[in-house]
Design a protein around this motif. Sequence first.
Motif, PDB file in Angstrom:
ATOM      1  N   GLU A   1       0.820  -1.201   0.000  1.00 44.71           N
ATOM      2  CA  GLU A   1       0.000   0.000   0.000  1.00 44.71           C
ATOM      3  C   GLU A   1       0.860   1.260   0.000  1.00 44.71           C
ATOM      4  O   GLU A   1       0.429   2.318  -0.450  1.00 44.71           O
ATOM      5  CB  GLU A   1      -0.917  -0.007   1.221  1.00 44.71           C
ATOM      6  CG  GLU A   1      -1.985  -1.091   1.170  1.00 44.71           C
ATOM      7  CD  GLU A   1      -2.933  -0.989   2.341  1.00 44.71           C
ATOM      8  OE1 GLU A   1      -2.757  -0.064   3.152  1.00 44.71           O
ATOM      9  OE2 GLU A   1      -3.839  -1.819   2.432  1.00 44.71           O
ATOM     10  N   SER A   2       2.097   1.153   0.501  1.00 45.22           N
ATOM     11  CA  SER A   2       2.936   2.339   0.542  1.00 45.22           C
ATOM     12  C   SER A   2       3.319   2.811  -0.846  1.00 45.22           C
ATOM     13  O   SER A   2       3.658   3.977  -1.044  1.00 45.22           O
ATOM     14  CB  SER A   2       4.191   2.045   1.359  1.00 45.22           C
ATOM     15  OG  SER A   2       4.902   0.973   0.803  1.00 45.22           O
ATOM     16  N   ARG A   3       3.247   1.940  -1.845  1.00 44.30           N
ATOM     17  CA  ARG A   3       3.580   2.356  -3.196  1.00 44.30           C
ATOM     18  C   ARG A   3       2.545   3.344  -3.738  1.00 44.30           C
ATOM     19  O   ARG A   3       2.794   4.023  -4.730  1.00 44.30           O
ATOM     20  CB  ARG A   3       3.675   1.143  -4.115  1.00 44.30           C
ATOM     21  CG  ARG A   3       4.893   0.264  -3.809  1.00 44.30           C
ATOM     22  CD  ARG A   3       4.994  -0.857  -4.832  1.00 44.30           C
ATOM     23  NE  ARG A   3       6.056  -1.789  -4.477  1.00 44.30           N
ATOM     24  CZ  ARG A   3       7.291  -1.719  -4.965  1.00 44.30           C
ATOM     25  NH1 ARG A   3       7.602  -0.763  -5.790  1.00 44.30           N
ATOM     26  NH2 ARG A   3       8.201  -2.599  -4.619  1.00 44.30           N
ATOM     27  N   ASN A   4       1.404   3.410  -3.125  1.00 46.62           N
ATOM     28  CA  ASN A   4       0.415   4.376  -3.572  1.00 46.62           C
ATOM     29  C   ASN A   4       0.871   5.804  -3.329  1.00 46.62           C
ATOM     30  O   ASN A   4       0.260   6.747  -3.803  1.00 46.62           O
ATOM     31  CB  ASN A   4      -0.916   4.133  -2.848  1.00 46.62           C
ATOM     32  CG  ASN A   4      -1.543   2.823  -3.277  1.00 46.62           C
ATOM     33  OD1 ASN A   4      -1.257   2.317  -4.349  1.00 46.62           O
ATOM     34  ND2 ASN A   4      -2.392   2.272  -2.430  1.00 46.62           N
ATOM     35  N   LEU A   5       1.937   5.971  -2.568  1.00 47.65           N
ATOM     36  CA  LEU A   5       2.463   7.311  -2.352  1.00 47.65           C
ATOM     37  C   LEU A   5       3.175   7.837  -3.590  1.00 47.65           C
ATOM     38  O   LEU A   5       3.446   9.025  -3.684  1.00 47.65           O
ATOM     39  CB  LEU A   5       3.435   7.291  -1.164  1.00 47.65           C
ATOM     40  CG  LEU A   5       2.843   6.842   0.175  1.00 47.65           C
ATOM     41  CD1 LEU A   5       3.947   6.689   1.196  1.00 47.65           C
ATOM     42  CD2 LEU A   5       1.819   7.849   0.649  1.00 47.65           C
ATOM     43  N   LEU A   6       3.531   6.969  -4.499  1.00 46.07           N
ATOM     44  CA  LEU A   6       4.266   7.361  -5.696  1.00 46.07           C
ATOM     45  C   LEU A   6       3.313   7.632  -6.842  1.00 46.07           C
ATOM     46  O   LEU A   6       2.253   7.012  -6.943  1.00 46.07           O
ATOM     47  CB  LEU A   6       5.259   6.266  -6.077  1.00 46.07           C
ATOM     48  CG  LEU A   6       6.387   6.032  -5.072  1.00 46.07           C
ATOM     49  CD1 LEU A   6       7.164   4.777  -5.428  1.00 46.07           C
ATOM     50  CD2 LEU A   6       7.306   7.225  -4.995  1.00 46.07           C
ATOM     51  N   PRO A   7       3.690   8.544  -7.735  1.00 49.46           N
ATOM     52  CA  PRO A   7       2.806   8.853  -8.871  1.00 49.46           C
ATOM     53  C   PRO A   7       2.663   7.658  -9.798  1.00 49.46           C
ATOM     54  O   PRO A   7       3.538   6.799  -9.885  1.00 49.46           O
ATOM     55  CB  PRO A   7       3.518  10.019  -9.568  1.00 49.46           C
ATOM     56  CG  PRO A   7       4.489  10.539  -8.577  1.00 49.46           C
ATOM     57  CD  PRO A   7       4.877   9.386  -7.712  1.00 49.46           C
ATOM     58  N   SER A   8       1.572   7.631 -10.509  1.00 51.77           N
ATOM     59  CA  SER A   8       1.316   6.555 -11.463  1.00 51.77           C
ATOM     60  C   SER A   8       1.942   6.892 -12.809  1.00 51.77           C
ATOM     61  O   SER A   8       1.950   8.035 -13.246  1.00 51.77           O
ATOM     62  CB  SER A   8      -0.194   6.355 -11.635  1.00 51.77           C
ATOM     63  OG  SER A   8      -0.449   5.451 -12.685  1.00 51.77           O
ATOM     64  N   LEU A   9       2.470   5.868 -13.446  1.00 56.89           N
ATOM     65  CA  LEU A   9       2.994   6.024 -14.805  1.00 56.89           C
ATOM     66  C   LEU A   9       2.059   5.423 -15.844  1.00 56.89           C
ATOM     67  O   LEU A   9       2.320   5.540 -17.044  1.00 56.89           O
ATOM     68  CB  LEU A   9       4.378   5.365 -14.912  1.00 56.89           C
ATOM     69  CG  LEU A   9       5.460   5.890 -13.975  1.00 56.89           C
ATOM     70  CD1 LEU A   9       6.804   5.250 -14.318  1.00 56.89           C
ATOM     71  CD2 LEU A   9       5.562   7.395 -14.022  1.00 56.89           C
ATOM     72  N   TYR A  10       1.007   4.786 -15.408  1.00 60.07           N
ATOM     73  CA  TYR A  10       0.032   4.210 -16.338  1.00 60.07           C
ATOM     74  C   TYR A  10      -1.068   5.249 -16.559  1.00 60.07           C
ATOM     75  O   TYR A  10      -2.022   5.338 -15.784  1.00 60.07           O
ATOM     76  CB  TYR A  10      -0.553   2.915 -15.781  1.00 60.07           C
ATOM     77  CG  TYR A  10       0.455   1.808 -15.660  1.00 60.07           C
ATOM     78  CD1 TYR A  10       1.174   1.382 -16.770  1.00 60.07           C
ATOM     79  CD2 TYR A  10       0.700   1.184 -14.436  1.00 60.07           C
ATOM     80  CE1 TYR A  10       2.108   0.379 -16.658  1.00 60.07           C
ATOM     81  CE2 TYR A  10       1.631   0.173 -14.325  1.00 60.07           C
ATOM     82  CZ  TYR A  10       2.329  -0.224 -15.443  1.00 60.07           C
ATOM     83  OH  TYR A  10       3.260  -1.227 -15.347  1.00 60.07           O
ATOM     84  N   THR A  11      -0.899   6.033 -17.587  1.00 60.60           N
ATOM     85  CA  THR A  11      -1.826   7.137 -17.810  1.00 60.60           C
ATOM     86  C   THR A  11      -2.253   7.204 -19.261  1.00 60.60           C
ATOM     87  O   THR A  11      -1.630   6.598 -20.141  1.00 60.60           O
ATOM     88  CB  THR A  11      -1.166   8.476 -17.421  1.00 60.60           C
ATOM     89  OG1 THR A  11       0.053   8.614 -18.160  1.00 60.60           O
ATOM     90  CG2 THR A  11      -0.872   8.531 -15.941  1.00 60.60           C
TER      91      THR A  11
END
Length: 1485
Positions: free
Chosen positions: A525-535
């Motif tokens: 869940e901590s990875r949700n702190l990072l921006p998404s690259l799937y856009t």
Amino acid sequence: MLMEEQNSSGEEEGSREKGVLYRWQGYSCRVTPERLLLARPVLHAALGTSHGLLLTDGHVYSFGEQPWKRVESLPAGPVIESVLSGQRVISVSAGSYHCSALTEDGLIHMWGENSHGQCGVSGMDQVSSPTPVSVVDGETHPPQLVRVLNVACGAQHTLALSRKHEVWAWGSGCQLGLVTSVFPVWKPQKVEHLVGRYVDQIACGGFHSLALVQILAPPEDSQQARDRCGQCKQSLFTMTDKDDHVIISDEHYCPLGVELNDSKEGRRSGQSSPAQTPQSKNSSPHFEVSPLSSKNICEGSSVGSQKNTRSQEAQPDPSLTETGHASHRQTKSTPYPDEQALQDYLKRISDQTFAEQAEAPSLGGSHPPSHQSSLTCPFRSDQSDELTLRPSSPALSGTDSITASSRQRCASNTTTDRKHSTSDDSSQHSSVDGGICISDLVISNGCLFESCEDGVGPTGMDFCPGDPLQGKKSTSLTDITLEDTEAHNRRGSLPGFSPVSPSGSHRINHLRAAVGAVTTTSTSESRNLLPSLYTEVWSWGRGQEGQLGHGDYLPRLQPLCIKSLSKKEVVKITAGANHSLALTAQCQVYSWGSDKFGQLGRMNAPSTVPNLTMISEGIRVWDVAAGQTHTLLLADGDCYQPILYYSGEQVLESTDNDNPLSRTYTQTPTLLPFCMNIGYVSKVFGGGLNCLALADQNAMGFIATIHELASAERKFYCTLSKVKSGILSPLLARTSLALSLGPSSMLLFQEMAGSFSKLCHLMGQHSVSLTNFLQRGKVIKTLVLIKNTDIFMDTYKEYCDPVGNFLVMGGFQSLLKPSQECFGKKLELIQTLLESKEKNTLPYDLLVNLFYMPLQHLHGYNRLLLKLAHCFEVSTEEYEWIQNGCSKYEDLARLVSKQRRDAEATFSFWKNFKGKNSDSLRKPSRRLVCESNNKALALQNAGRFSASWFILFNDVLAHAQGTIPSKKLFSSHYVYPLATLWVEPISDKNVGQHGLKLTTPEDSFVVLATSPLEKGKWLRAINQAIEGVLAVGLNGRIRVSRSSQKGEPPVSRTSTYTFSKEGRLKDATYEGRWLSGKLHGKGTLKWPDGTVYCGTFKNGLEDGFGDFMMPNTTFNKFERYQGHWKEGKIHGFGKFWYASGEVYEGSFRDNMRHGHGMLRSGKLASPSSSSVFVGQWVQGKRTGYGVCDDFSRGEKYIGMWLDDQRHGDGVVITQFGLYYEGNFCNNKMMGNGTLLCDDDTVFEGEFSEDWTLCGKGVLFMPNGDSLDGVFDGHWGAGLRVAGTFTKPFEALRRERKIPVAGQHAVPAEEKWKAVFDECWSRLGCETPGEGVHEKAWENIAIALTARRRQPRDRPKEPSRSQTKMLESLEVIPHHVGPVTADSYNNIRRYLMKACDTPLHPLGWLLETLVTVYRMTYVGVGSNRRLLQQAVEEIQSYLTHIFQIVRFLFPGLPEDGGFILDSSSSSDEGTDPLNSSTHLETPQQG
């Protein structure tokens, strides 16, 4: 405008070191930016056509031309907007002629030009001061106020992004994306077409709009791909026969553009239209489903409106000018044979829509269906396809190439849906992690990478096998909420669709079904702190300049996905007046739209589709801004200080204020020379003809350090992306790679490539996160690199292991030839990527260095964090945080370096190893620790011609042996797992001072070292290797070591071992606790035949409580025992389920039934079983007193047994009321006995077998008559009698004694001795009454504690009151002196609790006595002849129980004694209590 001035105030000067804003126009070398001087640092800014807004901490300033202010003259400099003071504004935005401010509470204030409703204030053409504008969701009941994350302003419209990541619009024009023909729209309305998609950013051009949408994870229950459109039923694939080949096309367009799922959940779906290729073919048909026309919505558009049933097809005219004025040819294009068919189809869709509206309440949704429809139908594809292959990709292999290990990895990598963040950031704050590993899908002869599109360099696509096809490309007719409870109903956005043949699509489905649905989300869940690259980028509005990016000049009434950007990892979007920009995570800029003034930054490229701007090699752009006719780029150059590029029209000074524009412009982006003089720029803004740059001065080196960190991370990610697309992708695309590497190395290479992909994706996310960090306050607490170190450390470790494994197995050596075939013999491309300055590096070393290159980046983290820490005082909390993170990365870098050295040493060892069967020893994860190649270690008592070679790996100790002292001819080897290896130094006169004793579960031997130094070296190496194995644990997780301070591994440990030597444990596998080479503690032992023991061990044998199952081949069933063991044998109380159906519950000794127990026999030992025996057993046979109830014969035996036969005094009762008692021998009543009938007839005499009357006897009649003689025959079947009949007188009748029941019965005190002996045994007494009083109480406490923890005694968790009662029983009650009434009451209460608890020995005794009593006197035993025996048995119970109680409480008086009265009355009464009364008188209950 205020120029920079000197100020003597130290506070003001310090504040200007951060948030300094510079303004300029154009790109001339003579341009000098002017500094806006404000009292506080600028946090944010926005520019309109001729005005601008500035945001400081708590204040909003405006400057420039502002006709809506209604004042005669405005000051030259920024003017504070006093209305917004105290409103806690967090961002500002500006349209062409209107303004917006967003507060911390998510509320909007707007002012400026309002003639088109762009300010959302009805009844006013101009709004002079900031006015609140409420965004209200009227579809909820009651209506709710919508909190806003971000606001974007255009020329005549405004967009707002809510905290639910939905888009709201108001103003005028088709750029709103609303289904309406009434303009202006005064109140904010939701853009229904984007409902259900996770919109991350919004941007407004002059008359068009952009949205950046995150791609959501595909649902796990995705549907299979279909071959036909769900609406028009036309084939999704078409085949055209040519001369010698067949062309397969998937370019299907639905005439209506609406597709609905078959299921109710699926009806909440998205919509899209395909991108259209300019100048190549006709554009997609646009069928109008509402009376709205493009003309009355989008002014200036030349696309006319037709009838509701008429389709339009438009193609851009080659003569189309920049202003977009052109005529479009209109042709009919429909797959239907006539218009009536389409009309009928529309009616069906309408009916279905009304049906959906009726079903909306049942679906749990609170939103009514929207009234919009798509203009075109997108491509149809499988909703959860994980692979997107290039047309040239070879066919995918079947399931043969899918190994068990890959399935396990797939299962372990399958994750759950991502949860959305609701923070107040206006850009990305949640992420879909890293994607699936390449090792998740083991594919031979398949290309798992997409080629770079448009012939450009690396595109930043994830290394995964294509982005998942997220959801169906269909129209949304109902709202889709983003509640977590409806996460499975979410629509994914629509990524680009590469052409796939139908057969290839089916192969993909087949492969996916074989390996399982593998999602690309992270489990952390901590990875949700990072921006998404799937856009994805969506656009809508006017398109006369190509600014929508769909390959044409048509307007779009509703948002449409730009397919060519779907896999470019776009992280930021912005728009100028008539052009658009998209910034990717790989620091590339895509531009499209008007290029009249060179604002696109490229030459001779189509302007209607996104293309890369022309930037010099090595320049990495990380922020973009767009103005009316220009583009501004913020980038990294050769140094860490950011540089600025300008692309667009030159602005020259002119006396003619009406036309300040020159007609000169840049061909490509031009470097602005002044950028190095204004400090460290963190953000740029554009609008009108103006440019703004927000810069910081390098105070204490902090600003320079974080810019260096961000720049290094961006450069690192770009390098990784080039390796992924330029090295890994071509290698995996080679069909001969699997042949060159071999099956095992191919799997390792795929695993390494997958881990590389995850690391690359994380670095991309982190680089974007660092950019956001630079632009949002620069608070160290929010730095992900320090705040969430576990994310980075786990990913680096996950990558380090596969690289080392690939090296150990010689994978790089095998990879050299395919690499040279791809990239040349000298591998120049790899040398360029490594930036290697050494010219003579061997190709093999280049390959190894390339894949170890990502791990070297850890040293950069350590260096930069240490540099960052020096910017703070040592006593500060920030310094401590940074130092902690720095030490973690330093330790990890040291560990990674050691692992590389170990892998290289292991590979070198295997190259020189000449022993036989080396393949069985050589494993990917195995590393060499040390080896006795110089005869430093020898086996004790070895033969004269034997040679030994000890090899210590990180997981096993290998002992190679041979008959010739040469390593080349070692013929055999033994492998000892380190987890079950114990080593200890020995110093014996016979052995010498240099011996080491090695102990394993099946062997023990001594090795001799050549010197004390060598002995210490091996002892330390073995202990450290054992420590490393034990630290990992059984589940692969690192756990805390419990080794002693001497560095020795624990003697007691948990491990798994499979026995191989002959014996009872041959081929058995044990998992559990060990002690010095022996099974000791809890564990599980399994044999290949299915035999399983799960319980406790002691000194290598089963000892304690355990559960044992063993197959029975005769009955083809399992036998099970659950109970106590001792020294490897069944010993103590337990329960045994036999395969024959018998069930025994009682005491055992030496694997045999011994003591008191109950045996149920018959059909599965059910309650209706044929017989039940309860009594005493000796060495597996019924011996002593016992009761047997034979249900099949209808008789019960109560008496003595010997060797499984009735022997001694006993009583038999039949179901017909007959009562026999006498002496039994060999299971038969022989000799004198007594028979009593229900009618009081009594026979006393001799019996033979089967209750036959045989011999002398007397038969007494109920009336007193008797028959004395010789009897022969069965009772009830006729008797032969030879004797004398006597009818006595009344006087003699009274004197005559008639036999009564009980003469041959077992005395009460002799009954159930085994039960009481068992109770005394549990108290620690070998014989009744003889034992230590304190020891008995200790045994009680131990029994309660131990047995309470065993789940067999508590099928349900005990209640709180039960737990408290058990705890109170564990406390030993103390009293001094004789027992008084008070202490007696305490004892009585304790005994009541004890008797109610079966875990207590007294409770077990009482429960057992109740059981045996019911077995004896209930059912067939309820005979009135047994009444006296039952009473005597109860009295015997009380005597025995009182004996035990007096042993536990010696102060109690003897039977019949009195209890002394006490001065204070007891809780229950004050009268003296007679112990005999209370103990011997049974009470009800």
